[in-house]
Structures are given as structure tokens and as C-alpha cells.
Design a protein around this motif. Sequence first.
Motif, mmCIF file in Angstrom:
data_model
loop_
_atom_site.group_PDB
_atom_site.id
_atom_site.type_symbol
_atom_site.label_atom_id
_atom_site.label_comp_id
_atom_site.label_asym_id
_atom_site.label_seq_id
_atom_site.Cartn_x
_atom_site.Cartn_y
_atom_site.Cartn_z
ATOM 1 N N PHE A 77 130.658 -11.224 20.480
ATOM 2 C CA PHE A 77 129.593 -12.252 21.018
ATOM 3 C C PHE A 77 129.218 -11.865 22.612
ATOM 4 O O PHE A 77 130.251 -11.776 23.587
ATOM 5 C CB PHE A 77 130.143 -13.809 21.251
ATOM 6 C CG PHE A 77 129.160 -14.788 21.701
ATOM 7 C CD1 PHE A 77 127.941 -14.944 21.001
ATOM 8 C CD2 PHE A 77 129.305 -15.359 22.831
ATOM 9 C CE1 PHE A 77 127.148 -15.975 21.343
ATOM 10 C CE2 PHE A 77 128.615 -16.358 23.429
ATOM 11 C CZ PHE A 77 127.377 -16.285 22.810
ATOM 12 N N ASP A 78 128.074 -11.830 22.931
ATOM 13 C CA ASP A 78 127.676 -11.554 24.155
ATOM 14 C C ASP A 78 128.202 -10.310 24.983
ATOM 15 O O ASP A 78 128.512 -10.293 26.203
ATOM 16 C CB ASP A 78 127.520 -12.908 25.184
ATOM 17 C CG ASP A 78 126.983 -12.798 26.302
ATOM 18 O OD1 ASP A 78 125.890 -12.207 26.460
ATOM 19 O OD2 ASP A 78 127.348 -13.388 27.376
ATOM 20 N N SER A 79 128.515 -9.318 23.936
ATOM 21 C CA SER A 79 129.066 -8.164 24.657
ATOM 22 C C SER A 79 128.420 -7.173 24.187
ATOM 23 O O SER A 79 127.656 -6.856 23.325
ATOM 24 C CB SER A 79 130.519 -8.158 24.157
ATOM 25 O OG SER A 79 131.226 -7.017 24.601
ATOM 26 N N ASN A 80 128.406 -5.855 24.964
ATOM 27 C CA ASN A 80 127.925 -4.705 24.490
ATOM 28 C C ASN A 80 129.069 -3.672 24.833
ATOM 29 O O ASN A 80 128.967 -2.258 25.086
ATOM 30 C CB ASN A 80 126.813 -4.048 25.515
ATOM 31 C CG ASN A 80 127.155 -3.839 26.960
ATOM 32 O OD1 ASN A 80 127.854 -4.625 27.576
ATOM 33 N ND2 ASN A 80 126.603 -2.811 27.470
ATOM 34 N N ALA A 81 130.354 -4.169 24.671
ATOM 35 C CA ALA A 81 131.654 -3.072 24.565
ATOM 36 C C ALA A 81 131.842 -2.482 23.404
ATOM 37 O O ALA A 81 131.714 -3.330 22.434
ATOM 38 C CB ALA A 81 132.738 -3.767 25.182
ATOM 39 N N VAL A 82 131.794 -1.101 23.292
ATOM 40 C CA VAL A 82 132.037 -0.626 21.907
ATOM 41 C C VAL A 82 133.515 -0.769 21.633
ATOM 42 O O VAL A 82 134.467 -0.586 22.392
ATOM 43 C CB VAL A 82 131.709 0.821 22.022
ATOM 44 C CG1 VAL A 82 132.195 1.613 20.558
ATOM 45 C CG2 VAL A 82 130.425 0.854 22.468
ATOM 46 N N HIS A 83 133.920 -1.154 20.497
ATOM 47 C CA HIS A 83 135.239 -1.387 20.042
ATOM 48 C C HIS A 83 135.994 0.001 19.860
ATOM 49 O O HIS A 83 135.356 0.947 19.320
ATOM 50 C CB HIS A 83 135.387 -2.275 18.408
ATOM 51 C CG HIS A 83 135.010 -3.429 18.657
ATOM 52 N ND1 HIS A 83 134.368 -4.077 17.453
ATOM 53 C CD2 HIS A 83 135.117 -4.410 19.644
ATOM 54 C CE1 HIS A 83 134.088 -5.332 17.888
ATOM 55 N NE2 HIS A 83 134.593 -5.581 19.174
ATOM 56 N N ASP A 84 137.164 0.029 20.177
ATOM 57 C CA ASP A 84 138.040 1.300 20.109
ATOM 58 C C ASP A 84 138.258 1.714 18.727
ATOM 59 O O ASP A 84 138.010 3.083 18.347
ATOM 60 C CB ASP A 84 139.477 0.832 20.619
ATOM 61 C CG ASP A 84 139.522 0.976 22.026
ATOM 62 O OD1 ASP A 84 138.526 1.496 22.626
ATOM 63 O OD2 ASP A 84 140.402 0.367 22.658
ATOM 64 N N ALA A 85 138.083 0.836 17.660
ATOM 65 C CA ALA A 85 138.088 1.310 16.056
ATOM 66 C C ALA A 85 136.630 2.112 15.793
ATOM 67 O O ALA A 85 136.894 2.796 14.928
ATOM 68 C CB ALA A 85 138.291 -0.072 15.283
ATOM 69 N N ASP A 86 135.741 1.869 16.367
ATOM 70 C CA ASP A 86 134.437 2.386 16.066
ATOM 71 C C ASP A 86 134.398 3.650 16.740
ATOM 72 O O ASP A 86 133.328 4.571 16.490
ATOM 73 C CB ASP A 86 133.281 1.728 16.344
ATOM 74 C CG ASP A 86 133.154 0.292 15.455
ATOM 75 O OD1 ASP A 86 133.484 0.276 14.189
ATOM 76 O OD2 ASP A 86 132.609 -0.907 16.185
#
Length: 178
Positions: A77-86
Motif C-alpha cells: 500500500f502506498d509504495s513503489n518499492a519492489v519486493h525482493d521476491a520479485d
Amino acid sequence: MKLKKWIQIILVSSSIIALAACTTKHKQDELAINDGNSGYNDEGAQSSGLGDESGYRDQASSRNGHLSSNRTYYFDFDSNAVHDADKPAIEANAEALASNPSKKAMLEGHTDPRGSREYNIGLGERRAKAVAQILTAKGVNHKQIRVVSYGAEKLASQGHSEADYQRDRRGVLIYLQQ
């Protein structure tokens, strides 16, 4: 009371203009968010229609255990940080693009329906650019990538639960035809 009437007129007019813009087939009328300094390509490539369910596999997917077939990346939510898993899947797609400079891709940024239209368009753009930044860091030419933000215009789920909102907060990588 007059202000309310003017607001209604503006909203109706904006809706009509938006619908008219969505139905045109001219590339200059597409909703593309590029700030001129981003370096992303605005050339007229057409979508191949290949999505996550198409079964399309490229060369990198066979070398990387079908990682490059994962082209939808979810955000908090309200984030543009890419998850490490992706990141492994994004890197596999980067390998596929970098090894074939004639291949082009579009990165779509999406949000859940909460927030203003303007905010959601901006957040969708930041999400797509976050994925694009990883691709270019891995050797993809920025001219191979096009960034588009749809905000909350193309929801993955029409519901209003937190699970529905999670599916809406995404970035999608789409390979384009030449």
C-alpha cells in the motif's frame, strides 16, 4: 449551490473527454506518462496481447526456470518499492530484453482505487519506473522500455476487500510486437 452545479458539469465533461480519449486509436492519445527526462521510449510499438496466462515463453525462461514468465509484480500500500521476491523474475526478463535489443516492452503501473486520480496516476508511474530501473541496471537499453501508468483505471479485481486491493497494486511487464 452554484459551485456544486459547476463541479458536476466539470466532472461530466472530464468523463466524456476521458472516454473519448480511451476510444481513439492514435498513439499520441494514449495515456503514457513520460517526463521527457526519463529516457523511456515513446515510439509507436503495439502490444502483442501476451499476458501472464498466454503460455508464451522466451529464451530466458528456459534458462531461468520460467522466471521470465512472471511479469506481474505486486506492491505494498502506498509504495513503489519492489519486493525482493520479485527481483529474480525481473532480472530474468532483463536478461531476455538485453539479449535481444530489438525486443521492446511496456511497463504498466496500477494502483488500488483508494486515493485521488492524480495521486494514483503518479504512484502507478513510480511503480512502473521502479521496475524499469531494475531492468536498465541489468543492461536493458532504456529505449526498449515504455512506461505507462493507469492508476486505478484497470483494476485487477472489482471488489473492495484488502485482498482485492492487493491484486490491484501491481506493475505489469508486457512484451511488444515489432
